[in-house]
Each structure stands twice: as C-alpha cells, then as structure tokens.
Scaffold this active site. Sequence first.
Site, short mmCIF file in Angstrom:
data_model
loop_
_atom_site.label_atom_id
_atom_site.label_comp_id
_atom_site.label_asym_id
_atom_site.label_seq_id
_atom_site.Cartn_x
_atom_site.Cartn_y
_atom_site.Cartn_z
CD GLU A 107 -2.44 1.83 0.37
OE1 GLU A 107 -2.39 3.06 0.11
OE2 GLU A 107 -3.12 1.03 -0.31
NE ARG A 162 -15.34 3.65 -0.43
CZ ARG A 162 -15.52 2.99 -1.56
NH1 ARG A 162 -16.72 3.00 -2.15
NH2 ARG A 162 -14.53 2.33 -2.11
CE1 TYR A 178 -25.25 4.90 1.94
CE2 TYR A 178 -26.07 5.78 -0.12
CZ TYR A 178 -25.03 5.30 0.64
OH TYR A 178 -23.78 5.21 0.09
CG ASP A 187 -12.10 1.67 -8.70
OD1 ASP A 187 -13.10 1.12 -9.21
OD2 ASP A 187 -12.19 2.48 -7.76
#
Length: 419
Positions: free
Chosen positions: A31, A105, A214, A291
Amino acid sequence: MSTMMIAGGGIGGLAAALAVVRAGYRAVVLERQPEFGELGAGIQLGPNAFRALEQLGVTHSVAERAVFVDRLRLMDALTGHLIAGLEVGTTFRKRYGHPYAVAHRGHLHRALLEACRSSDAVDLCSGNGVDRYDQDDDGVTVTLTDGRRLRGVGLIGADGLHSAVRGQLVGDGPPRVSGHTTYRAVIPAARMPEDLRGHAVTLWAGPGCHVVHYPIAGSTLVNLVLTRDTGADQPVAGRPVEPAEMAANFGHLHPSPRRLITLSQDWKAWALCDRDPSDRWQDGRVVLLGDAAHPMLQYAAQGACQALEDAVCLGDALAEQAPIPAFTHYTARRSAHTRRVQQASRYLGREIYHPSGPAADKRDAMFAAWTEHDLLDRLDWLYASPPAARPGLPDPWPGTRQTLDAARHNGRPPSGSTR
C-alpha cells in the site's frame, strides 16, 4: 508457499489477499499510503457483494455495522413525486439469496483489514507502493517507491483509479474526467428531517443533477451525496466547499431535497472519473483488479461490489490453475461483465438520473409501465449468481450499448441540461 504480490490496500486489494490465501498462496499487500485506510463514507452493497463477502469469510463482521434497507426509491427532484420504488425485503432476498444493505466504507475496509491481519499468510506493507514491475519465466519483480525490489510468482494490480500497474500494463494515460462533480457529507441521523428518515436508499433525480441519501453506521449517521453536471474537466478530490456553491448548484430543487444542503457545513467535492472499458487486464504474470481494471462512475453503485466479485473469481481460478492461465481465465470471465457494468453506470447517469424535459418524461413513462417484477427482471444480470453463467440476457436498460459510442463521439457522456 508461493508468494502473490498485490499492489494496493483498498477494498479490492484486501479482498484479493483473502482470496489468494484461500487458494493456497501467501499474499503480500503493498500500500502506497502510510496507513491502511479507506476514503469516502457511504457504500451500497448489493446481493452480489454479500455473496462475495460470504466466500471471503467476512460477512458477519460487515453485517454488524451495515444497515439492511427495505426499499430503493427514485424521486423527482423538481416535483417531489415518486418515480419508482423497489422493495428489497423478503422477496428480493429470496430471489437473489442475499440482502441489499448500506454501510460506511471504512467499516467494510476494516472488516477486510482485520481478516487479513488475523491470517498468518498475509503480509501488510504500508508506506511503499509499486512503481513498476519486471517479469521472466519464473516470476515477477516489483520495484517499490523507495527503490527496494520484491519478487513473487505473480502481481495483482489493485491500486485504483490512478494505478501505476495499469499505467505500465495498458498505458492509456490519465483517467477520463466525466464533467460531473459530486459533493459528499456525513451528518448525525438526529439532524435528518423526520420525513426523510427511514431504512431506504433515496435518489432524487433532477435536470443535470441528483441527490442521494441513506443511513449508515448502524443508522447513527446519514450519508449525503449530491452530484451536478458542472462541466468539470480537471480531477479534484476532497476539495472543501462553501455553502454558496451548494446553494448555487442545488437551490432550484424541490424543498425536500433542497433542505439537505443546509444540514452540513462540511461538504467536500470530487470530480467523477472513469475510463473506457479495456479487455487488456493481463500481462503474463501480472493482472488488474477492481478500479485498476474497470473504474466506473458511481451511478450503478457497483464499484466496490465488482472489485469483491473480481477477487473471488481470481481466487477460484488460482485454486485450480497456475498464475498465468488463472489470470487468463479470470480476465475472460470478468472483463465482459464489468464492461457491461461500466456502460450501465454511464447510461444511468445520463438517461435516468440527469435527464430534463422530454427525456425526463420518457424516463418517467418507462418506469410507470414497469411492475416491480419487471424491475427485478432487469436486475437479474447484475445480482443473480453467477453473472458469467447467465449469457444472452437482454440489456437491463434500453440503449446501454450505445452509451460508449456517444461518449467517444462527444468526449464525455452527455448529461441533461437545466430546465
């Protein structure tokens, strides 16, 4: 145990790590950022996402903080009337075998991260991303941002929209800026007007804009997302936004959605980007995922869901075959399906969420002619299992196959003008 290297520690990269470990590999997650974390707030998780999470062994930890919604609603942002609704309760769950939920998320990412940390076969390395790769007949060598080199039997590029791995593998330049700007905020649920609360995902569709809200985080917070066709042509991420900009972009809406812009003083803006679909995901022992392979606009709420599906499919292939044929099999199974999701995402933004005038009337008439069963029929291609085993399904919405042609002709997908 052979080592599989993974560029990127987001949702797709961590899911890939769990999947390759289940296939018998050791996973090294590289990462670029100093810490493992996930930007953004709310995320929608369809049945296909839960099917993948179940196979990865993290369903329970995700479900603990998710909100299982009862209904999806499409509202007219100018008049306030209901255009269409879909119950996602018992019948929906029975049809697809899994629920529809919304979550933060960060909570989804944390569930995957904790599962990786609990595995002796996953090495998590932050603060060092992949700059480039080299390969030979026996393996792949990656060069990290600090100049160090690591070697494994394969490399999975899950390093997102601006993927360095894709840059070398595909070489298609920077992402395409869509012209749409999205404004995001999270507020305490207690601040939400009483008539707008509830366990539903509500989307208000307007001319050149739309609003989504939401509940998330066990219904303690509400995720607000407002999107406008601003003509943005430069990538922007997390820019602070003044109230005057929100009022200028959304002050013309019906009072119900318009109230939402006053509920937060902490709006931030992102320019939405994607790429044209590509069938080139593999270079020998290197393959793309999430992605990095198929970045898509937010309008189908499928970005993370498709990354999770990718991870499971790739893990299944690696359990049966060596890396090179496994990557080829995975690409063949996933690229056509994700291409369709990318096309549908562009189409939804143009023809369902942002049309004006006669185009909006046509949309309303289309939904008025459909029963709830008709709506479910148009979701089977996305939510039924497995999507690759259901060939020959009709387009979920009329005209999605023409969307990319229009995009290439105009430079970006057209959206509705203000009426």
